[in-house]
Design a protein around this motif. Structure first.
Motif, short mmCIF file in Angstrom:
data_model
loop_
_atom_site.label_atom_id
_atom_site.label_comp_id
_atom_site.label_asym_id
_atom_site.label_seq_id
_atom_site.Cartn_x
_atom_site.Cartn_y
_atom_site.Cartn_z
N LYS A 20 0.82 -1.22 0.00
CA LYS A 20 0.00 0.00 0.00
C LYS A 20 0.84 1.26 0.00
O LYS A 20 0.47 2.26 -0.60
N LEU A 56 -6.10 -3.59 -2.72
CA LEU A 56 -5.33 -2.78 -1.77
C LEU A 56 -6.05 -1.49 -1.40
O LEU A 56 -5.75 -0.89 -0.36
N GLN A 57 -6.97 -1.04 -2.20
CA GLN A 57 -7.70 0.19 -1.90
C GLN A 57 -8.64 0.00 -0.71
O GLN A 57 -8.94 0.94 0.01
N THR A 90 -4.49 -3.53 7.10
CA THR A 90 -3.14 -4.09 7.16
C THR A 90 -2.96 -5.01 8.35
O THR A 90 -1.91 -5.57 8.54
#
Length: 184
Positions: A121, A177-178, A182
């Motif tokens: 990211k 990833l948007q 995490t």
């Protein structure tokens, strides 16, 4: 470098970029998976020279290749690589995670995958997707780890591998990833 303490064992877990000094243990861990598991479809053990070449090649692309250390000993490793080499795939990565067989189920996979997602990211390369390619539809540990981090679009290719004298499925999962956390 990411340092955490496992409160149940009081051990310090360090996640850091792999170096040549880590390659012998990385090789031992990977060769165990070659000989006894279907997480990799390689069937012949590799030597430390080959494993170091692979590490160097990935890091030369500006991609992370991480180790998990407990008391300075490598107990797992992970890396991101391009999903495919053709330019249209340039924003899609594939993750790989391998743990020492004595260290599974202790949260190390989560620590490694969480760090890989964070680094993807933060990358200025604009990565958008991570694909997990899991050997064995019965590999619940890896499949559940990826689902815990928000990987979806579970798709199983039946019997595309053949290892240990049996057919082996391959499971694909995908993370945007948007929209992803995490940590899980």
């Amino acid at each position: 470098m990411n340092i955490e303490r496992d409160h149940s064992t009081k051990q310090e877990i360090v996640i850091t970029e792999a170096t040549e000094a880590h390659v012998d243990r990385i090789t031992e861990i990977y060769n165990h998976h070659i000989l006894y598991g279907v997480g990799t479809f390689e069937e012949e053990v590799v030597d430390a020279v080959e494993m170091n070449k692979r590490r160097v090649d990935i890091q030369a692309l500006g991609l992370p290749y991480l180790v998990a250390l407990i008391d300075g000993v490598v107990v797992g490793y992970s890396y991101l690589n391009y999903y495919r080499t053709r330019s249209a795939y340039r924003f899609t990565l594939e993750d790989s995670i391998y743990l020492d067989h004595t260290q599974t189920g202790k949260g190390l996979g989560s620590k490694l995958l969480g760090q890989l997602i964070k680094l993807a990211k933060e990358s200025p390369k604009g990565f958008r997707q991570i694909v997990a390619v899991v050997g064995g539809s019965d590999n619940d540990g890896s499949i559940n780890l990826h689902k815990k981090f928000g990987f979806t679009n579970y798709y199983c290719l039946k019997s595309v591998g053949f290892k240990f004298n049996r057919e082996v499925d391959v499971v694909f999962l995908q993370l945007s990833l948007q929209d992803s956390p995490t940590s899980a």
